[in-house]
Write a protein that holds these residues in place. Structure first.
Motif, PDB file in Angstrom:
ATOM      1  N   UNK A 241      31.191  47.861  39.613  1.00 21.96           N
ATOM      2  CA  UNK A 241      31.207  47.285  40.966  1.00 21.96           C
ATOM      3  C   UNK A 241      31.932  45.943  41.008  1.00 21.96           C
ATOM      4  N   UNK A 242      31.631  45.086  40.057  1.00 26.74           N
ATOM      5  CA  UNK A 242      32.146  43.710  40.060  1.00 26.74           C
ATOM      6  C   UNK A 242      33.352  43.489  39.161  1.00 26.74           C
ATOM      7  N   UNK A 243      33.637  44.434  38.286  1.00 26.37           N
ATOM      8  CA  UNK A 243      34.726  44.267  37.326  1.00 26.37           C
ATOM      9  C   UNK A 243      34.274  43.420  36.143  1.00 26.37           C
ATOM     10  N   UNK A 244      35.110  43.405  35.119  1.00 26.50           N
ATOM     11  CA  UNK A 244      34.868  42.583  33.929  1.00 26.50           C
ATOM     12  C   UNK A 244      36.168  41.867  33.599  1.00 26.50           C
ATOM     13  N   UNK A 245      36.169  41.147  32.509  1.00 19.95           N
ATOM     14  CA  UNK A 245      37.411  40.468  32.136  1.00 19.95           C
ATOM     15  C   UNK A 245      38.487  41.482  31.730  1.00 19.95           C
ATOM     16  N   UNK A 246      38.092  42.728  31.429  1.00 23.89           N
ATOM     17  CA  UNK A 246      39.052  43.749  31.004  1.00 23.89           C
ATOM     18  C   UNK A 246      39.366  44.775  32.093  1.00 23.89           C
ATOM     19  N   UNK A 247      38.478  44.941  33.057  1.00 20.25           N
ATOM     20  CA  UNK A 247      38.691  45.979  34.068  1.00 20.25           C
ATOM     21  C   UNK A 247      38.550  45.402  35.474  1.00 20.25           C
ATOM     22  N   UNK A 248      39.368  45.885  36.388  1.00 20.48           N
ATOM     23  CA  UNK A 248      39.272  45.389  37.766  1.00 20.48           C
ATOM     24  C   UNK A 248      38.016  45.948  38.454  1.00 20.48           C
TER      25      UNK A 248
END
Length: 152
Positions: A111-118
């Motif tokens: 839902x919020x994304x991570x440093x690696x994925x949007x």
């Protein structure tokens, strides 16, 4: 306009309003939760456009698509590898609230994304996109019970 035959009919109608409204709102909340759950599940596997402040979903990376193909999944269906995340979305409701969510811990990362994925918001997108529908369902259910058109 509603008319009443006598004062007893008037009192009977309005003394039962709180109970009827509570029951109608509980049914409306469940209906809303089912609507939201269906909308969220329908987003999996399809790129989503911008809505409100939420940006359109970015395309899957080439490496991600290759990995999906190697695992036997369609290469370009975002969030729909085996369907585990989609199938984890469910709802609960009672007389005063409805909850739509996922039982999977990583759903919030999607839902919020991570440093690696949007981010690929589904819950937020549905909250924005269905807000008017939810308000109408609950408002109509409440209004019907307070001032329906039955003659007493």
């Amino acid at each position: 306009m509603r008319t009443f035959r006598d004062m007893d009919s008037f009192v009977k109608q309005f003394s039962s309003v709180p109970r009827r409204v509570t029951t109608a709102q509980a049914r409306a909340l469940d209906r809303c939760a089912r609507l939201l759950e269906k909308d969220i599940k329908g987003q999996f596997g399809h790129y989503q456009p911008s809505i409100g402040e939420l940006l359109a979903w970015k395309p899957l990376a080439e490496a991600t698509m290759e990995e999906r193909k190697a695992r036997g999944y369609a290469p370009n269906e975002p969030l729909l590898a085996g369907g585990e995340l989609r199938d984890s979305v469910s709802h609960q409701s009672d007389a005063s609230r409805a909850i739509v969510g996922s039982t999977l811990e990583y759903a919030r990362w999607i839902e919020n994304g991570t440093f690696r994925t949007p981010p690929r918001p589904t819950f937020g997108r549905t909250a924005i996109g269905k807000a008017k529908d939810v308000a109408k369902i609950i408002g109509d259910a409440t209004t019907k019970e307070i001032g329906g058109d039955r003659q007493l």
